[in-house]
Design an enzyme around this catalytic site. Sequence first.
Site, PDB file in Angstrom:
ATOM      1  N   ASN A 132      43.936  47.493  29.318  1.00 44.48           N
ATOM      2  CA  ASN A 132      43.721  46.070  29.046  1.00 44.48           C
ATOM      3  C   ASN A 132      44.745  45.531  28.041  1.00 44.48           C
ATOM      4  O   ASN A 132      45.321  44.459  28.216  1.00 44.48           O
ATOM      5  CB  ASN A 132      42.317  45.840  28.482  1.00 44.48           C
ATOM      6  CG  ASN A 132      41.229  45.912  29.529  1.00 44.48           C
ATOM      7  OD1 ASN A 132      41.491  45.949  30.725  1.00 44.48           O
ATOM      8  ND2 ASN A 132      39.990  45.939  29.072  1.00 44.48           N
ATOM      9  N   ARG A 174      48.964  38.759  40.270  1.00 45.55           N
ATOM     10  CA  ARG A 174      49.719  39.440  39.232  1.00 45.55           C
ATOM     11  C   ARG A 174      49.591  40.959  39.309  1.00 45.55           C
ATOM     12  O   ARG A 174      48.486  41.501  39.403  1.00 45.55           O
ATOM     13  CB  ARG A 174      49.259  38.951  37.852  1.00 45.55           C
ATOM     14  CG  ARG A 174      50.041  39.567  36.692  1.00 45.55           C
ATOM     15  CD  ARG A 174      49.588  38.980  35.376  1.00 45.55           C
ATOM     16  NE  ARG A 174      50.075  37.616  35.217  1.00 45.55           N
ATOM     17  CZ  ARG A 174      49.355  36.629  34.703  1.00 45.55           C
ATOM     18  NH1 ARG A 174      48.111  36.845  34.343  1.00 45.55           N
ATOM     19  NH2 ARG A 174      49.870  35.421  34.561  1.00 45.55           N
ATOM     20  N   HIS A 178      43.062  31.686  45.299  1.00 51.25           N
ATOM     21  CA  HIS A 178      42.206  32.672  44.652  1.00 51.25           C
ATOM     22  C   HIS A 178      40.824  32.749  45.284  1.00 51.25           C
ATOM     23  O   HIS A 178      40.061  33.666  44.998  1.00 51.25           O
ATOM     24  CB  HIS A 178      42.088  32.327  43.156  1.00 51.25           C
ATOM     25  CG  HIS A 178      41.435  33.384  42.330  1.00 51.25           C
ATOM     26  ND1 HIS A 178      40.179  33.230  41.770  1.00 51.25           N
ATOM     27  CD2 HIS A 178      41.848  34.620  41.958  1.00 51.25           C
ATOM     28  CE1 HIS A 178      39.853  34.314  41.097  1.00 51.25           C
ATOM     29  NE2 HIS A 178      40.850  35.174  41.180  1.00 51.25           N
ATOM     30  N   ARG A 230      31.985  37.350  30.378  1.00 49.56           N
ATOM     31  CA  ARG A 230      32.426  38.726  30.164  1.00 49.56           C
ATOM     32  C   ARG A 230      33.556  38.809  29.143  1.00 49.56           C
ATOM     33  O   ARG A 230      33.558  39.658  28.270  1.00 49.56           O
ATOM     34  CB  ARG A 230      32.909  39.344  31.472  1.00 49.56           C
ATOM     35  CG  ARG A 230      33.270  40.842  31.313  1.00 49.56           C
ATOM     36  CD  ARG A 230      33.908  41.415  32.548  1.00 49.56           C
ATOM     37  NE  ARG A 230      35.328  41.128  32.617  1.00 49.56           N
ATOM     38  CZ  ARG A 230      35.938  40.611  33.672  1.00 49.56           C
ATOM     39  NH1 ARG A 230      35.247  40.294  34.745  1.00 49.56           N
ATOM     40  NH2 ARG A 230      37.234  40.382  33.661  1.00 49.56           N
ATOM     41  N   HIS A 266      31.663  40.534  37.281  1.00 51.42           N
ATOM     42  CA  HIS A 266      32.763  39.783  37.877  1.00 51.42           C
ATOM     43  C   HIS A 266      32.312  38.528  38.613  1.00 51.42           C
ATOM     44  O   HIS A 266      33.124  37.665  38.930  1.00 51.42           O
ATOM     45  CB  HIS A 266      33.517  40.708  38.841  1.00 51.42           C
ATOM     46  CG  HIS A 266      34.837  40.189  39.302  1.00 51.42           C
ATOM     47  ND1 HIS A 266      35.068  39.762  40.598  1.00 51.42           N
ATOM     48  CD2 HIS A 266      36.014  40.023  38.644  1.00 51.42           C
ATOM     49  CE1 HIS A 266      36.316  39.365  40.714  1.00 51.42           C
ATOM     50  NE2 HIS A 266      36.919  39.505  39.553  1.00 51.42           N
TER      51      HIS A 266
END
Length: 724
Positions: free
Chosen positions: A73, A436, A466, A595, A623
């Site tokens: 991350n 990405r 998206h 989140r 998610h």
Amino acid sequence: MIDTEVLDYGLGEADDDDFDGAVEVDDAQLPDHRYMDRELSWLAFNQRVLELAEDPSLPVLERANFLAIFASNLDEFFMVRVAGLKRRIVTGLAVPTNVGRAPQDVLADISEGAHTLQLRHARAWADLVKPALSDAGIDVVRWEEIDEEDRSKLYDYFQSQVFPVLMPLAVDPAHPFPYISGLSLNLAIRIRNAKTGRQEFARLKVPPMLPRFVEIPGSAASGRARYLPLELLIAHHLGDLFPGMEILEHHAFRLTRNEDVVIEEDETENLIQALEAELLRRRFGPPIRLEVTEEMDDVTLDLLIEELEVSEKEVYRLPGPLDLRGLFDLARIDRPELHYPPHVPVTATAFQPAEQNGRADFFTAIRKSDVLVHHPYESFTTSVVAFLEQAARDPHVLAIKQTLYRTSGDSPIVQALIDAAERGKQVLALVEVKARFDEAANIVWARKLEKAGVHVVYGLVGLKTHCKLLHVIREEDGMLRSYSHIGTGNYNPKTSRLYEDFGLFTSDEQVGRDLTRLFNELSGYAIEKKFKRLLVAPLHLRKGLLRLIDKERRNALAGRPARIRIKVNSMVDEQIIDALYRASAAGVRVDVWVRGICSIKVGLDGVTENITVRSILGRYLEHSRIFAFENDGDPQVYIGSADMMHRNLDRRVEALVRVVAPEHVKELVDLFDLAMSDETSSWHLDASGAWVRHHLSEAGAPLVDLQERTMTQIQRRRRARAVR
């Protein structure tokens, strides 16, 4: 302005005082400093990941995995967010900030926070997780802890498996300082020529294709698995690489580069060619972080700083080992008792075969009623993948249209689309090649689809696509019927086992018409039309959500039932946040389940008394995105792909679908209420801006684990329906 054709939003009738539908903004009533900085909020999110690694109640190999996730991350944060800030400062571009501070000051705070977290991360490994692994019979050792017999075995491994692929690069007048690739682990070596007495410098890349932790041969037979970091094995055999030289110093280091891809699109540009050129440029992006071991000598460090052109603030001195992403390998050790208990996703009840060993008929099941599937508790493979595979085989299916953001070239999703095209069906795949870090892979399998006869399009100029949409057109009794899937997550069978997401299957004619128009526009020129059961960005989603939020505010002022529940990955957009502030000030209870990044501040007098913000991290990555509005007792609930960020609302094609079946609305609201309960383990955002973990009761007992509870509830529900 917001269009007043309320049917296009499925919002019911407009009030007489709606004006033109716009939401009035009175910023004068809101405090100036009302947002948390998004970058520091992201660091706080990664701290929550780290706190899971520090938790002794979790299985130790899962804790090692969380350490690896933290490292991965943070790498992406530097490569994209920090790099983007620096690039904009250097080029003189405006740097958007919602906290009213100079970007240089924000970068200084990021540096301070990242330094603190990386040191904490290193200590968590050395002082907590590594000893816990040792208690479980898994040792990560230093060279000094290995006896001569094991050293001999490791030398044999080094000679046969490692030495042949090593490539030492000298630095001298004939050899300039070598290119250092981003995220590679390297050894900086200073040597002395025994004949001339001259000191030299060399760089040696630790081969990334080899196991990062080398198991000492035969150690597992003794009941203890023992591992040596690969860079230590190499470091103690440098004499084989530099015969006749004296090894003066050797230290590990690692460089992070700017790897953010910036594509300047215009109407005449070939997007694929431009992207491939930009990917090549990415490899040579400027350095933004240099990690070195804490014992590195000043001479070596000064050389690296000068040659790599980094500042001292960009140097991170850390206890070894560097690059704890390597713990992903250790976390895969086959020790079931050191992992979470196994969980096998169940098949959604509606999609269970009528006969044992038979196949489900997805078209019959979806015609019967909408089906809401919750991954990974309910299987992605036996729902989305199996539905697409049936559609590819079915002779009555005429066309399949799908958006693909992140998947894999060997995915059954891609293969099903190829199979459908080869069977003569019309197949459209809208591939987002700008996803990405998946750009190169997406280009490869998009071309594979094209070769198979699939119509591949790459979306709209200036926008990322998206949304997660699958649309199947089937001929039934001489008529065409639509079958649709709208999801919150990617069409990726691998990540579907780790990411929590929802997907809605429906044969609703209105959804079918909406998707027909949307796909036509995605493969054409622009998103302009309005939709009836969908909220679509970039033109209508922000306006629709602002209208829904403001309707709750007006209901509260009128004494009618009002409540807002929003679950997202990120909550950053100022307009949305201000609308939530105004709703809270009017008395609306606002629950936000986020989140990651959250720019909302709580503890603002007269503004946020009714706002509660919680975060849940655990076994699965939360998610899904859920938007639920009380609507005066007639709840309106949407799911979809959009986070509350500028890019999602303004620069992406996103879609939310309204969930209408009462049992599905209840399922989503009940899940939300469980997440926000004080009896559920979560992080609470407090008035100081800190995220405080609440996972134990006052008596010290563990609070409810939302994901474990959801897993159990879905399994019980399935068994109960099977009995009926």
